[in-house]
Write an enzyme that holds these catalytic residues in place. Structure first.
Site, PDB file in Angstrom:
ATOM      1  N   TYR A 169      -5.257   4.040  -3.575  1.00  0.00           N
ATOM      2  CA  TYR A 169      -4.007   3.906  -2.833  1.00  0.00           C
ATOM      3  C   TYR A 169      -4.113   2.813  -1.763  1.00  0.00           C
ATOM      4  CZ  TYR A 169      -3.122   8.395  -5.096  1.00  0.00           C
ATOM      5  OH  TYR A 169      -2.979   9.399  -6.013  1.00  0.00           O
ATOM      6  N   ARG A 170      -5.236   2.754  -1.083  1.00  0.00           N
ATOM      7  CA  ARG A 170      -5.392   1.711  -0.054  1.00  0.00           C
ATOM      8  C   ARG A 170      -5.419   0.326  -0.701  1.00  0.00           C
ATOM      9  NH1 ARG A 170      -3.332   4.253   4.104  1.00  0.00           N
ATOM     10  NH2 ARG A 170      -4.794   5.424   5.388  1.00  0.00           N
TER      11      ARG A 170
END
Ligand SMILES: CC(C)(COP(=O)(O)OP(=O)(O)OC[C@H]1O[C@@H](n2cnc3c(N)ncnc32)[C@H](O)[C@@H]1OP(=O)(O)O)[C@@H](O)C(=O)NCCC(=O)NCCS
Length: 199
Positions: A169-170
């Site tokens: 996600y990052r």
């Protein structure tokens, strides 16, 4: 073996529900039997507006160009992801709105975040196929062409954000919407993350 990414129609998902839930339970390391509790929820989600699902499947190399081979939608599944448009009558959105209110967000901020978004509801890769980019590829395929201005998701909090889900996600540019949130009935803290679309 050759890996393919495919779209799953509602019918495909219904037919492959057992396989998809098996991947979910193995990926999340939930106890066997969890899939039975989840089946009706995943089926109900299919009917939600904007529901879209993708899967990673694998085919033996000798079958790749074989016209008599079974369709890809029937091939062994390595991963699955799906989502749909958020809406005010959905429990998840109601929980997120509560979390935003508790965090001091005003009406306008809450409306901007929740009026029009795609919820990335599930993304799971079988443990034996993790760590080779399939999760990212599924998320990219799922989000390609979405018309909503943003995507939201929730994921369990993990020390130092040190797991594959957080790294994914990052890497894809998701930022914090709410941290340490307790959904009703679940003792674990979750993060709500989001980012603008297109990816
Ligand atoms: C989270 C999850 C979906 C990510 O999928 P994944 O396929 O394992 O991971 P990614 O697509 O992010 O792959 C990236 C990893 O593959 C490696 N990789 C190898 N070849 C790659 C390639 N060609 N392209 C991209 N990454 C590649 C990267 O180095 C990276 O490793 P790292 O995670 O150790 O940094 C998956 O690990 C999973 O199902 N986890 C358990 C369930 C879960 O947490 N689901 C989400 C709940 S919110």
């Amino acid at each position: 073996m050759t890996t393919f990414l495919i779209d799953l129609s509602p019918g495909d998902m219904k037919r492959r529900l057992g396989d998809a839930l098996g991947i979910y339970v193995d990926a999340m390391r939930y106890p066997r039997g969890t899939e039975d509790q989840r089946a009706s929820m995943w089926l109900e989600h299919i009917r939600r507006r904007g529901w879209t699902a993708v899967a990673a499947v694998e085919v033996p190399d000798h079958a790749v160009d074989d016209p008599d081979a079974p369709p890809l939608a029937a091939a062994p599944m390595l991963g699955v992801a799906y989502g749909y448009c958020g809406a005010p009558d959905q429990w998840w959105q109601q929980q997120v709105v509560q979390g935003l209110e508790r965090g001091g967000a005003d009406r306008a901020e809450i409306a901007e975040l929740t009026n029009d978004y795609f919820e990335l509801t599930e993304v799971h890769i079988h443990p034996r196929a993790q760590g080779r980019g399939l999760g990212e590829a599924l998320v990219r395929r799922l989000l390609a062409g979405r018309t909503e201005p943003q995507v939201l998701l929730s994921t369990p909090e993990v020390d130092e954000e040190a797991n594959r889900a957080w790294r994914l996600y990052r890497r894809l540019g998701f930022t914090d919407v709410i941290r340490g949130y307790h959904f009703a009935g679940d003792p674990r803290p979750f993060a709500i993350l989001g980012r603008d679309l297109p990816l």
